[in-house]
Design a protein around this motif. Structure first.
Motif, short mmCIF file in Angstrom:
data_model
loop_
_atom_site.label_atom_id
_atom_site.label_comp_id
_atom_site.label_asym_id
_atom_site.label_seq_id
_atom_site.Cartn_x
_atom_site.Cartn_y
_atom_site.Cartn_z
N PRO A 165 -32.37 -4.31 29.34
CA PRO A 165 -32.75 -4.90 30.62
C PRO A 165 -31.63 -4.88 31.66
CG PRO A 165 -33.58 -6.24 28.82
CD PRO A 165 -32.70 -5.20 28.21
N SER A 197 -35.85 -1.32 29.82
CA SER A 197 -35.95 -0.77 31.16
C SER A 197 -36.03 0.74 31.03
CB SER A 197 -34.75 -1.17 32.01
OG SER A 197 -34.81 -0.57 33.29
N SER A 253 -36.58 2.36 38.11
CA SER A 253 -36.21 1.62 36.90
C SER A 253 -37.32 0.62 36.63
CB SER A 253 -34.86 0.92 37.08
OG SER A 253 -34.49 0.26 35.89
N PRO A 306 -39.19 -2.13 34.37
CA PRO A 306 -39.08 -3.05 33.23
C PRO A 306 -40.37 -3.02 32.40
CG PRO A 306 -39.50 -4.29 35.24
CD PRO A 306 -39.34 -2.86 35.65
N SER A 324 -43.37 -5.13 35.80
CA SER A 324 -42.73 -5.22 37.12
C SER A 324 -43.28 -6.40 37.92
CB SER A 324 -42.95 -3.92 37.89
OG SER A 324 -42.40 -2.83 37.22
N LYS A 374 -41.91 -9.53 36.57
CA LYS A 374 -40.51 -9.68 36.96
C LYS A 374 -40.39 -10.12 38.41
CE LYS A 374 -38.03 -8.76 33.36
NZ LYS A 374 -37.05 -9.74 32.85
#
Length: 654
Positions: A358, A386, A394, A396, A422, A425
């Protein structure tokens, strides 16, 4: 390819083995005792003028039947197996010696059995066919559980040879062709007797049925159309020609037609008998082909449904073979690849999927969940990673991988799922920003309350009244608690956003520990501290943050430790790291709470009862220690002792 057995056929064949073994022992005993010991000629020769069953043949049938009885159970009992092999070896030895007698014109066994010979003139020597049958059956029983690499059973092939010999003899008795049961050049009475050939054929059926699901017998006992066809055709192929030939010979002997006409009748009858069975076999094969075609169509339809579902799923799905080559990748998985080519790479290849931690650091070789699922057969679920994609993003993801079991328990590949988080996040980042903003904005009203409290205490002439002292102390305590909560929220937000700043400097760690303990001694409430420090070691840390960790751990030990019990603080060095342990006696931590102890806002039931807080202390301690490159863990035994430990890297020189 393994053929599925029909349980009913397998059970019938397994029961056939002890029945035929009992028949062999019974016939051999009756002929040996009644026919040769007591001279009952009707037991040795069923039809006058035909070959008799000699004493050695009767003894061999007893031995062969006993061997089949002892060796047929699955799994065989060790002692029974040894005795059964001995009986089989003796039966085979009888056959081998008899064949040697014919070869070298000797009669060794006949002399040994001379005392069993009755008064009438009768041969004592088994026929060559009988001797060969004993030799082969004995070997077959000795090799009954032997299987070659290609799945062949030598015992079954030896048994089929004996079945052909005995069945030929039976055909000779049925048609009157004496050459089939008595070899040319031998006396008429030396041959394979009628009951001998019958028992031999029964023994062959028993030996073949003893292992119904292995070798050649797997075709006969199978549950598929081919096996069913074989079971239907086999009796007709064995009995049809015999019946037709016998009937034609009866007509010839009665003078109804000539031998040429009999041959023509046999040919025609066999043709018309075979046609219905060929027709039936073709019909069954057509039905099996139609069923197989239907199964293929159904399987193709189900595969198309499955492929459509997999292709439309928002999660990236990979199916890999045992070598790690990608067999299937849906559109979501292709969008996460590190490059756009369709090459197949080995597991963990950095060009196919660029897996990182990550924080953005590349994963070590063999550390990915897909590689562990393929190489070790270990399922991995919910691993946060990731993925660096081919277009520079990038992403996640939560990665999961499950091994696929192949045939016979061998690894057959793996299924990997990458779930794009994403959005989660982003929501988490917004929540962290909101938490940080709220905590930051709370500082101003708390500061106003603190300033007002200070004004009430110092700006009033003569100070506040006596009755106001206690309420003002309550306000002061609450303000301090609010400040600690705000700082905890801010620290948690910094840790989550990876924006925690450390002002590292070289310190002597033992001095730092002693200072933290000295400040806590006034709050220990009868719980003395015992410090055990190793050699003086200098480390590069943020002293304020490490003091925050020590203060939190010492404070928890005071809160939850038993009164008047010491709190042990131990500092040790192991290789290139420094380990600090804070241990206390008390109620301990329940096992179900241990996995969640360092999570945000988690509080144990005991903690909610004894102390106020929002459950961020240990979470922040863990983040601070990990920011220094160390680890924090706990060991607890409920009702006895709890130990919190953390490690830090050692720096010998600043």
């Amino acid at each position: 390819m393994t053929v599925t057995a029909d349980p009913r056929i397998s059970t019938f064949l397994l029961r056939l083995a002890p029945v035929t073994a009992s028949l062999s022992v019974l016939v051999g005993t009756v002929v040996l005792v009644g026919g040769w010991c007591f001279g009952v000629e009707a037991l040795t020769v069923l039809v006058p003028g035909l070959p008799a069953m000699v004493a050695l043949t009767a003894a061999g049938l007893i031995l062969t039947g006993l061997a089949l009885w002892l060796l047929s159970p699955l799994p065989p009992v060790p002692r029974q197996r040894a005795v059964g092999r001995l009986c089989a070896a003796l039966a085979s030895l009888i056959g081998a010696i008899t064949l040697a007698e014919y070869l070298f014109l000797q009669n060794w066994l006949s002399r040994l059995c001379a005392w069993l010979t009755p008064a009438q003139d009768a041969p004592l020597q088994p026929s060559p066919q009988t001797a060969l049958a004993f030799l082969l059956l004995g070997l077959a029983l000795l090799l009954i559980d032997v299987e070659t690499r290609r799945g062949h059973r030598p015992a079954q092939y030896l048994t089929l040879v004996v079945a052909a010999l005995s069945w030929t003899a039976l055909i000779g008795y049925g048609t009157g062709a004496s050459q089939l049961h008595t070899l040319p050049g031998l006396p008429t009475k030396i041959g394979m007797g009628l009951h001998t050939s019958s028992v031999f054929f029964a023994l062959c059926l028993g030996i073949l049925g003893a292992r119904p699901e292995q070798g050649l017998m797997s075709t006969l006992s199978g549950a598929h159309a081919g096996s069913s066809m074989v079971r239907r055709l086999l009796p007709v192929l064995l009995l049809g020609p015999c019946v037709v030939g016998h009937l034609s010979l009866m007509g010839t002997r009665a003078g109804l037609y000539t031998l040429t006409t009999a041959f023509a009748l046999v040919t025609g009858m066999l043709t018309f008998i075979g046609l219905p069975f060929i027709w039936s076999a073709s019909r069954r094969l057509n039905q099996a082909g139609l069923a197989l075609e239907h199964a293929y169509r159904t399987e193709a339809l189900h595969r198309a449904w499955l492929m459509s579902i997999i292709e439309q799923m928002p999660d990236g799905i990979l199916i890999l073979n045992e070598q790690g080559h990608v067999l299937l990748a849906n559109a979501a998985a292709k969008s996460l690849r590190a490059r756009t080519s369709d090459g197949l790479e080995p597991p963990g290849h950095p060009l196919l999927f660029d897996m990182r931690s990550p924080s953005g650091q590349p994963l070590p070789s063999g550390a990915g969940p897909v590689v562990r699922a393929l190489t070790h057969g270990e399922p991995e679920a919910g691993i946060e990673l990731s993925l660096r994609t081919w277009d520079g993003r990038s992403v996640p993801v939560l990665a999961s991988a499950t091994p696929i079991q192949g045939t016979q328990g061998t690894p057959g590949g793996a299924v990997a799922i990458f779930r794009d988080i994403s959005l989660l996040k982003d929501l988490e980042r917004q929540r962290e920003e909101w938490t940080s903003l709220v905590a930051h904005d709370l500082r101003q009203p708390v500061s106003v309350i603190a300033l007002a409290l200070d004004a009430l205490r110092h700006d009033t002439p003569g100070g506040p009244a006596e009755e106001q002292q206690e309420p003002l102390q309550w306000i002061d305590t609450s303000v301090g608690r609010l400040r600690r909560m705000i700082e905890d929220l801010l620290d948690a937000s910094r840790i989550e956003a990876r924006q925690l700043r450390l002002e590292r400097q070289p310190v002597f760690f033992s001095v730092l520990v002693h200072e933290s303990v000295r400040r806590m001694e006034g709050q220990s409430e009868g719980r003395p501290f015992r410090i055990t420090a190793a050699e003086e070691v200098r480390t590069l840390v943020d002293p304020l943050r490490i003091d925050q960790v020590l203060t939190n751990l010492l404070s928890n030990a005071v809160k939850y430790g038993t009164l008047h019990t010491p709190i042990d603080v131990e500092v040790t060095r192991q290789d290139d790291e420094l380990r600090v342990s804070v241990s206390n006696e008390g109620p301990g931590i329940a096992p179900e709470d241990l996995p969640h102890l360092f999570q945000r806002f988690h509080r144990t039931a005991e903690g909610r009862k004894q102390a106020a807080g929002i459950g961020l202390g240990l979470y922040i301690c863990k983040g601070l220690v990990e920011a220094h490159g160390g680890q924090l863990w706990v060991e607890s035994e409920p009702g006895r002792r709890t130990t919190f430990s953390f490690s830090l890297p050692v720096v010998e020189r600043a």
